[in-house]
Design an enzyme around this catalytic site. Structure first.
Site, PDB file in Angstrom:
ATOM      1  N   CYS A 114       0.873  -1.147   0.000  1.00  0.00           N
ATOM      2  CA  CYS A 114       0.000   0.000   0.000  1.00  0.00           C
ATOM      3  C   CYS A 114       0.920   1.209   0.000  1.00  0.00           C
ATOM      4  O   CYS A 114       2.134   1.058  -0.036  1.00  0.00           O
ATOM      5  CB  CYS A 114      -0.860  -0.023   1.239  1.00  0.00           C
ATOM      6  SG  CYS A 114      -1.628  -1.625   1.496  1.00  0.00           S
ATOM      7  N   ARG A 157       0.719   1.907  -5.945  1.00  0.00           N
ATOM      8  CA  ARG A 157       1.057   0.820  -5.021  1.00  0.00           C
ATOM      9  C   ARG A 157      -0.192   0.091  -4.508  1.00  0.00           C
ATOM     10  O   ARG A 157      -0.098  -0.933  -3.852  1.00  0.00           O
ATOM     11  CB  ARG A 157       1.813   1.381  -3.817  1.00  0.00           C
ATOM     12  CG  ARG A 157       3.137   2.006  -4.170  1.00  0.00           C
ATOM     13  CD  ARG A 157       3.773   2.580  -2.945  1.00  0.00           C
ATOM     14  NE  ARG A 157       4.156   1.555  -2.016  1.00  0.00           N
ATOM     15  CZ  ARG A 157       5.343   0.990  -1.965  1.00  0.00           C
ATOM     16  NH1 ARG A 157       6.274   1.358  -2.799  1.00  0.00           N
ATOM     17  NH2 ARG A 157       5.610   0.065  -1.074  1.00  0.00           N
ATOM     18  N   TRP A 193      -4.195  -1.533  -0.730  1.00  0.00           N
ATOM     19  CA  TRP A 193      -4.436  -2.639  -1.667  1.00  0.00           C
ATOM     20  C   TRP A 193      -4.687  -3.832  -0.767  1.00  0.00           C
ATOM     21  O   TRP A 193      -3.775  -4.316  -0.111  1.00  0.00           O
ATOM     22  CB  TRP A 193      -3.194  -2.829  -2.527  1.00  0.00           C
ATOM     23  CG  TRP A 193      -3.375  -3.722  -3.711  1.00  0.00           C
ATOM     24  CD1 TRP A 193      -3.849  -3.364  -4.937  1.00  0.00           C
ATOM     25  CD2 TRP A 193      -3.032  -5.108  -3.807  1.00  0.00           C
ATOM     26  NE1 TRP A 193      -3.835  -4.448  -5.771  1.00  0.00           N
ATOM     27  CE2 TRP A 193      -3.345  -5.530  -5.114  1.00  0.00           C
ATOM     28  CE3 TRP A 193      -2.507  -6.047  -2.919  1.00  0.00           C
ATOM     29  CZ2 TRP A 193      -3.145  -6.824  -5.553  1.00  0.00           C
ATOM     30  CZ3 TRP A 193      -2.307  -7.344  -3.367  1.00  0.00           C
ATOM     31  CH2 TRP A 193      -2.624  -7.715  -4.674  1.00  0.00           C
ATOM     32  N   ASN A 203       2.050  -0.590   6.304  1.00  0.00           N
ATOM     33  CA  ASN A 203       2.244  -1.489   5.156  1.00  0.00           C
ATOM     34  C   ASN A 203       2.935  -2.737   5.661  1.00  0.00           C
ATOM     35  O   ASN A 203       3.782  -2.636   6.547  1.00  0.00           O
ATOM     36  CB  ASN A 203       3.191  -0.872   4.118  1.00  0.00           C
ATOM     37  CG  ASN A 203       2.536   0.213   3.315  1.00  0.00           C
ATOM     38  OD1 ASN A 203       1.345   0.453   3.432  1.00  0.00           O
ATOM     39  ND2 ASN A 203       3.341   0.877   2.509  1.00  0.00           N
ATOM     40  N   GLY A 204       2.670  -3.868   5.039  1.00  0.00           N
ATOM     41  CA  GLY A 204       3.321  -5.109   5.453  1.00  0.00           C
ATOM     42  C   GLY A 204       2.295  -6.037   6.075  1.00  0.00           C
ATOM     43  O   GLY A 204       1.083  -5.847   5.909  1.00  0.00           O
ATOM     44  N   GLU A 247       6.170 -12.627 -22.054  1.00  0.00           N
ATOM     45  CA  GLU A 247       6.026 -11.280 -21.492  1.00  0.00           C
ATOM     46  C   GLU A 247       4.878 -10.537 -22.190  1.00  0.00           C
ATOM     47  O   GLU A 247       4.078  -9.843 -21.553  1.00  0.00           O
ATOM     48  CB  GLU A 247       7.364 -10.534 -21.639  1.00  0.00           C
ATOM     49  CG  GLU A 247       7.317  -9.012 -21.530  1.00  0.00           C
ATOM     50  CD  GLU A 247       6.743  -8.486 -20.213  1.00  0.00           C
ATOM     51  OE1 GLU A 247       6.502  -9.281 -19.285  1.00  0.00           O
ATOM     52  OE2 GLU A 247       6.503  -7.268 -20.133  1.00  0.00           O
ATOM     53  N   LYS A 284       1.374  -8.955 -20.617  1.00  0.00           N
ATOM     54  CA  LYS A 284       0.888  -7.578 -20.797  1.00  0.00           C
ATOM     55  C   LYS A 284      -0.601  -7.602 -21.137  1.00  0.00           C
ATOM     56  O   LYS A 284      -1.388  -6.839 -20.592  1.00  0.00           O
ATOM     57  CB  LYS A 284       1.641  -6.845 -21.916  1.00  0.00           C
ATOM     58  CG  LYS A 284       3.080  -6.526 -21.662  1.00  0.00           C
ATOM     59  CD  LYS A 284       3.321  -5.364 -20.725  1.00  0.00           C
ATOM     60  CE  LYS A 284       3.506  -5.741 -19.324  1.00  0.00           C
ATOM     61  NZ  LYS A 284       4.705  -6.185 -18.737  1.00  0.00           N
ATOM     62  N   GLU A 327      -2.740  -8.721 -18.013  1.00  0.00           N
ATOM     63  CA  GLU A 327      -2.822  -7.837 -16.850  1.00  0.00           C
ATOM     64  C   GLU A 327      -3.490  -6.508 -17.151  1.00  0.00           C
ATOM     65  O   GLU A 327      -4.115  -5.930 -16.267  1.00  0.00           O
ATOM     66  CB  GLU A 327      -1.446  -7.634 -16.224  1.00  0.00           C
ATOM     67  CG  GLU A 327      -0.449  -6.969 -17.131  1.00  0.00           C
ATOM     68  CD  GLU A 327       0.945  -6.927 -16.535  1.00  0.00           C
ATOM     69  OE1 GLU A 327       1.105  -7.213 -15.351  1.00  0.00           O
ATOM     70  OE2 GLU A 327       1.879  -6.592 -17.273  1.00  0.00           O
ATOM     71  N   HIS A 365       2.592 -30.613 -29.905  1.00  0.00           N
ATOM     72  CA  HIS A 365       2.564 -31.586 -28.799  1.00  0.00           C
ATOM     73  C   HIS A 365       1.274 -31.454 -27.992  1.00  0.00           C
ATOM     74  O   HIS A 365       1.249 -31.747 -26.810  1.00  0.00           O
ATOM     75  CB  HIS A 365       3.802 -31.405 -27.923  1.00  0.00           C
ATOM     76  CG  HIS A 365       5.062 -31.699 -28.657  1.00  0.00           C
ATOM     77  ND1 HIS A 365       5.493 -32.983 -28.925  1.00  0.00           N
ATOM     78  CD2 HIS A 365       5.957 -30.881 -29.264  1.00  0.00           C
ATOM     79  CE1 HIS A 365       6.603 -32.941 -29.627  1.00  0.00           C
ATOM     80  NE2 HIS A 365       6.900 -31.669 -29.846  1.00  0.00           N
ATOM     81  N   LYS A 386       1.957  -1.946  -7.897  1.00  0.00           N
ATOM     82  CA  LYS A 386       3.262  -1.673  -8.498  1.00  0.00           C
ATOM     83  C   LYS A 386       4.386  -2.410  -7.793  1.00  0.00           C
ATOM     84  O   LYS A 386       5.273  -2.944  -8.420  1.00  0.00           O
ATOM     85  CB  LYS A 386       3.519  -0.171  -8.481  1.00  0.00           C
ATOM     86  CG  LYS A 386       4.746   0.250  -9.255  1.00  0.00           C
ATOM     87  CD  LYS A 386       4.544   0.018 -10.729  1.00  0.00           C
ATOM     88  CE  LYS A 386       5.775   0.305 -11.549  1.00  0.00           C
ATOM     89  NZ  LYS A 386       5.657  -0.328 -12.863  1.00  0.00           N
TER      90      LYS A 386
HETATM   91  C1  F6R Z   1       4.016  -6.767 -14.870  1.00  0.00           C
HETATM   92  C2  F6R Z   1       4.489  -6.342 -13.599  1.00  0.00           C
HETATM   93  C3  F6R Z   1       4.809  -7.366 -12.541  1.00  0.00           C
HETATM   94  C4  F6R Z   1       6.205  -7.058 -11.987  1.00  0.00           C
HETATM   95  C5  F6R Z   1       6.545  -7.980 -10.818  1.00  0.00           C
HETATM   96  C6  F6R Z   1       7.956  -7.735 -10.290  1.00  0.00           C
HETATM   97  O1  F6R Z   1       3.825  -5.689 -15.755  1.00  0.00           O
HETATM   98  O2  F6R Z   1       4.644  -5.172 -13.390  1.00  0.00           O
HETATM   99  O3  F6R Z   1       4.748  -8.660 -13.045  1.00  0.00           O
HETATM  100  O4  F6R Z   1       7.141  -7.223 -13.017  1.00  0.00           O
HETATM  101  O5  F6R Z   1       5.621  -7.774  -9.784  1.00  0.00           O
HETATM  102  O6  F6R Z   1       8.108  -6.406  -9.910  1.00  0.00           O
HETATM  103  P1  F6R Z   1       9.528  -5.735  -9.744  1.00  0.00           P
HETATM  104  O7  F6R Z   1      10.148  -5.636 -11.103  1.00  0.00           O
HETATM  105  O8  F6R Z   1       9.257  -4.393  -9.136  1.00  0.00           O
HETATM  106  O9  F6R Z   1      10.329  -6.637  -8.843  1.00  0.00           O
END
Ligand code: F6R
Length: 606
Positions: free
Chosen positions: A2, A27, A74, A100-101, A476, A480, A483, A499, A601
């Site tokens: 958060c 966040r 969050w 947070n935590g 990847e 995208k 998500e 397969h 984030k």
């Molecule tokens: C996807 C995304 C997440 C982060 C993952 C790791 O777009 O943003 O999959 O890549 O949570 O986050 P970081 O790079 O901050 O360790």
């Protein structure tokens, strides 16, 4: 995961906190609240919704105050409800707390506190903290001593802050494992879970380490260790990001802005000093057993690097998803574990590196956030310099990490003699051409990508296919799509099709195929064979390829033709295309692009 903000010393604190938590919304953003100190005591205002909504609903700007704390949530423990929104008050309303935590022993503490007569209004773990503070104050009559007593009872992780009626000019905070920073202004002091909480007011920050707490007032601050109880002399770190670079700059979404910033991001990654890259190279070269870790997008970044290290440096360096690392990795004192992380605060990646360190391994990390936990815990930190990435979806940070890992692989190749200097120079020239190529592709092809994305916006299933280093690009790119557009997309190596997966091909499933340049003969031909397998079953294929006019038959259902480029940058360009494709699909479906559902984030919980 958060966001925390706090400030003491200005007349319009509610406004300052508004900017602070709005900058932190990436966040977490299901609910938010503030606690303000006014002449009569603590006022708490909170509700579900984004920061703008809640400020309006609760008329928060009407409240004047010189000190306050704010939180954007969050949900982890407890549903998204007003009662579960921070701040939380003690029964006597003398303490207001944000956190947070995760307090792992909260159930035990709650049971005990309830037996003692404390009334709980939420399902959160955090709410035990104000009640513990209230209890401790009854015994000690001193706020700092109450904090110390409370911290002794907490297990788990926390970045927490509180204000108290007993000391109406002092802001308290403490940290274990969740990030926490102080912002140091002339006659105002701030706290934040990251720099964005006070980016509009000061660039001077103090990074709080584990087991430390701080007491802030308008004119001063003090940091102490809550285990040793000694004062800690902390350096001031100057943060170079400014609030302008954090803003949208005319783009409708941060995601689009950050996609378009990639030419600059690549330049920045190319400018990371040689000696920094050499540091990584020497760690890898010396280690018997090098490994890569990351999670989500950064796992795919490290998978990509796995291919790059094999092909450019003749060195097999496996990539392991951070969340699986402890179960899987045979890490030892001969290992070097290199992580990639945009935030530098991701719980799973930190846990993986802690495990590696405990086994005596050397560690490194490529991170975007200066002063983040990962950047401070590893032997060899590399700051990627991509600037703030505000959209929850990672784009530019991932590309920069791929560039830095490619540079590392190239240097390793020269060091272990699997690459000649001449080849190295050629590859470096290709990398240097990437910013210009991305820029022209973004300018010239985005209209087409927009049209295709809009046309296919109602497709429910996508297969993303690639071979070799195009396989992590497919993974990847599928992430995208999932998500940001909430559309089912599955990344897969082309070779898997026959397969089993070919059975899925029908008019309900579309495929995107990342086709290498034809100069990569073996990869190219085997990729085209997979395209043919899908087309033979009347499957739709969007081909992303570099074959300008050198083909005769109609291979694809639709195609995006890119100008010929050197193979070492081809997958990266295709990844940028796929970012735009996901973005335009999401906007066509009216998704909340910068704050998609169920993602934050920095995922600072396990
Ligand atoms: C996807 C995304 C997440 C982060 C993952 C790791 O777009 O943003 O999959 O890549 O949570 O986050 P970081 O790079 O901050 O360790």
């Amino acid at each position: 995961m958060c966001g925390i903000a706090g400030a003491v010393g200005l007349k319009d604190i509610s406004n300052v906190l508004f900017d602070g938590i709005r900058n932190l919304e990436y966040r977490g953003y299901d609910s938010c609240g503030v606690a303000l100190m006014n002449g009569k005591g603590i006022v708490v205002k909170k509700n579900v919704g984004g920061v703008g909504d809640v400020y309006q609903k609760e008329n928060i700007l009407r409240h004047t105050s010189h000190m306050g704390i704010a939180h954007t949530r969050w949900a982890t423990h407890g549903q998204v409800t007003r009662n579960n929104t921070h701040p939380f008050l003690s029964c006597d309303n003398n303490f207001a707390v944000i956190h947070n935590g995760i307090i792992s022993n909260h159930l035990e503490l709650k049971n005990r506190l309830q037996k003692e007569g404390h009334r709980f209004l939420s399902d959160t773990d955090t709410e035990v903290i104000p009640h513990l503070l209230e209890n401790a104050y009854k015994k000690t009559g001193n706020v700092e001593a109450s904090l110390l007593q409370t911290l002794k009872q907490l297990e788990g992780t926390f970045a927490m802050a509180f204000i108290s009626n007993y000391e109406p000019d002092q802001l308290y905070c403490a940290k274990r494992e969740s990030p926490l920073l102080l912002g140091i202004g002339d006659e105002v002091k701030f706290i934040g879970s990251d720099f964005n909480a006070f980016i509009d007011h000061t660039k001077n920050a103090v990074i709080i380490d584990d087991d430390e707490y701080a007491i802030l007032s308008k004119d001063s601050y003090i940091v102490k260790n809550f285990v040793t109880r000694e004062e800690v002399n902390k350096p001031i770190t100057r943060m170079e990001w400014d609030s302008e670079t954090s803003k949208k700059g005319g783009y409708p979404h941060y995601m689009l802005k950050e996609i378009y910033e990639q030419p600059q991001t690549v330049l920045n990654a190319m400018e990371v000093e040689e000696k920094t890259i050499d540091g990584l190279v020497s760690m890898i070269h010396k280690s018997k057993n090098a490994q890569l870790v990351g999670v989500g997008t950064t796992y795919y970044v490290t998978m990509y690097a796995n291919y790059i290290f094999s092909s450019l440096a003749g060195r097999y360096i496996p990539a392991i998803s951070s969340d699986e690392f402890v179960s899987l990795s045979p890490v030892s004192k001969d290992s070097f574990v290199l992580a990639a992380s945009q935030s530098g605060e991701t719980y799973d990646t930190i846990a993986a590196l802690k495990h590696a360190k405990a086994k005596g391994a050397k560690t490194g990390a490529i991170v975007n956030v200066m002063g983040s936990t990962l950047s401070r815990m590893v032997d060899c930190p590399v700051l990627q310099g991509s600037g703030p990435e505000i959209c929850v979806i990672s784009t530019k940070a991932a590309l920069a990490q791929m560039i830095l890992l490619t540079r590392t692989a190239l240097k390793l190749g020269v060091k272990n003699k699997s690459l000649t200097q001449k080849k190295y120079d050629g590859y470096m020239e290709s990398l240097k051409s990437l910013p210009g190529i991305i820029e022209s592709i973004l300018n010239e092809r985005s209209g087409f990508i927009h049209r295709i994305a809009h046309k296919h916006r109602n497709v429910k299933h996508w297969l993303y296919l690639g071979r070799g280093m195009y396989y992590p690009i497919a993974l990847e790119s599928a992430l995208k799509m999932k998500e940001v557009a909430y559309v089912h997309a599955e990344g897969m190596p082309c070779g898997f099709l026959k397969h089993g997966t070919l059975a899925m091909i029908d008019s309900d499933i579309n495929s995107i195929v990342f086709v290498p340049p034809s100069s990569e003969k073996v990869l190219y031909e085997s990729t085209l064979a997979s395209v043919a397998e899908i087309r033979a079953r009347d499957g739709y294929v969007l081909g992303i390829h570099f074959d300008e006019g050198n083909r005769t038959q109609d291979l694809y259902s639709e195609e995006l033709i890119l100008p010929p480029v050197p193979p070492v940058i081809a997958p990266l360009i295709q990844m940028v295309i796929a970012q735009l494709f996901a973005y335009f699909t999401a906007t066509s479906l009216k998704r909340n692009v910068d704050k998609p559902r169920s993602l934050a984030k920095s995922v600072t919980v396990g």
